[in-house]
Design an enzyme around this catalytic site. Structure first.
Site, PDB file in Angstrom:
ATOM      1  N   CYS A  25     -36.955  38.690  66.702  1.00 33.09           N
ATOM      2  CA  CYS A  25     -35.635  39.228  67.062  1.00 33.09           C
ATOM      3  C   CYS A  25     -35.648  40.052  68.346  1.00 33.09           C
ATOM      4  CB  CYS A  25     -35.042  40.039  65.912  1.00 33.09           C
ATOM      5  SG  CYS A  25     -34.629  38.995  64.501  1.00 33.09           S
ATOM      6  N   HIS A  75     -18.221  36.772  70.351  1.00 35.27           N
ATOM      7  CA  HIS A  75     -18.774  36.036  71.489  1.00 35.27           C
ATOM      8  C   HIS A  75     -19.247  36.963  72.601  1.00 35.27           C
ATOM      9  CE1 HIS A  75     -17.099  32.663  69.303  1.00 35.27           C
ATOM     10  NE2 HIS A  75     -17.957  31.927  69.975  1.00 35.27           N
ATOM     11  N   GLU A 136     -25.283  39.447  58.119  1.00 33.91           N
ATOM     12  CA  GLU A 136     -25.882  38.864  59.319  1.00 33.91           C
ATOM     13  C   GLU A 136     -26.264  37.402  59.082  1.00 33.91           C
ATOM     14  OE1 GLU A 136     -28.640  41.255  61.919  1.00 33.91           O
ATOM     15  OE2 GLU A 136     -30.072  39.792  61.140  1.00 33.91           O
TER      16      GLU A 136
END
Length: 149
Positions: A25, A75, A136
């Site tokens: 990550c 986005h 998530e």
């Protein structure tokens, strides 16, 4: 009159990278987040009120969450403002991409704290933000509860 909890769910797409993290990550990647927002209060009992029987109009809650969370984060790519990804962030901004440089590491835990503060400030008097759940992935989420804070 009983207190009632109402919940509205939202979805948005956001990219991020975890600065200093020791796993995958640390790379820029994204998630299809699902946010559940729960408000608690007593339903309106005034027979003259156009929102009779509602704790809060789901449309009003939607407006708050869209303005505070969905519109800015959907986005977008979120980086910790102290990250070395600043150059990448600037390059993305220069190319017309939506980038957020947050005051925190953009983990689900920190994002849900941020979202709670933003939404809580907009909840009408007499109501209370009860909880948030930020999913998530299908198997991982962070929760914020007012009673814990």
């Amino acid at each position: 009159m009983s207190k009632i909890r109402i919940t509205k769910q939202f979805t948005f797409e956001t990219g991020h990278a975890l600065y200093g993290y020791d796993g995958k990550c640390k790379n820029v990647h994204g998630h299809s987040y699902k946010l559940s927002v729960t408000v608690i209060g007593k339903p309106i009992t005034d027979p003259e009120a156009v929102k009779l029987g509602m704790v809060i109009d789901f449309g009003d809650l939607k407006t708050i969450v869209k303005e505070e969370v969905i519109n800015p984060f959907d986005h977008a790519t979120v980086f910790n403002k102290n990250t070395p990804h600043k150059e990448l962030a600037q390059e993305l901004i220069d190319r017309g991409h939506k980038v957020i440089l947050a005051d925190y590491q953009p983990t689900s835990e920190n994002m849900v704290i941020d979202f709670a503060a933003k939404i809580r400030a907009r909840i009408p008097a007499g109501l209370k933000l009860h909880s948030l759940r930020l999913r998530e992935t299908e198997t991982a989420y962070a929760e914020w509860f007012a009673e814990d804070n």
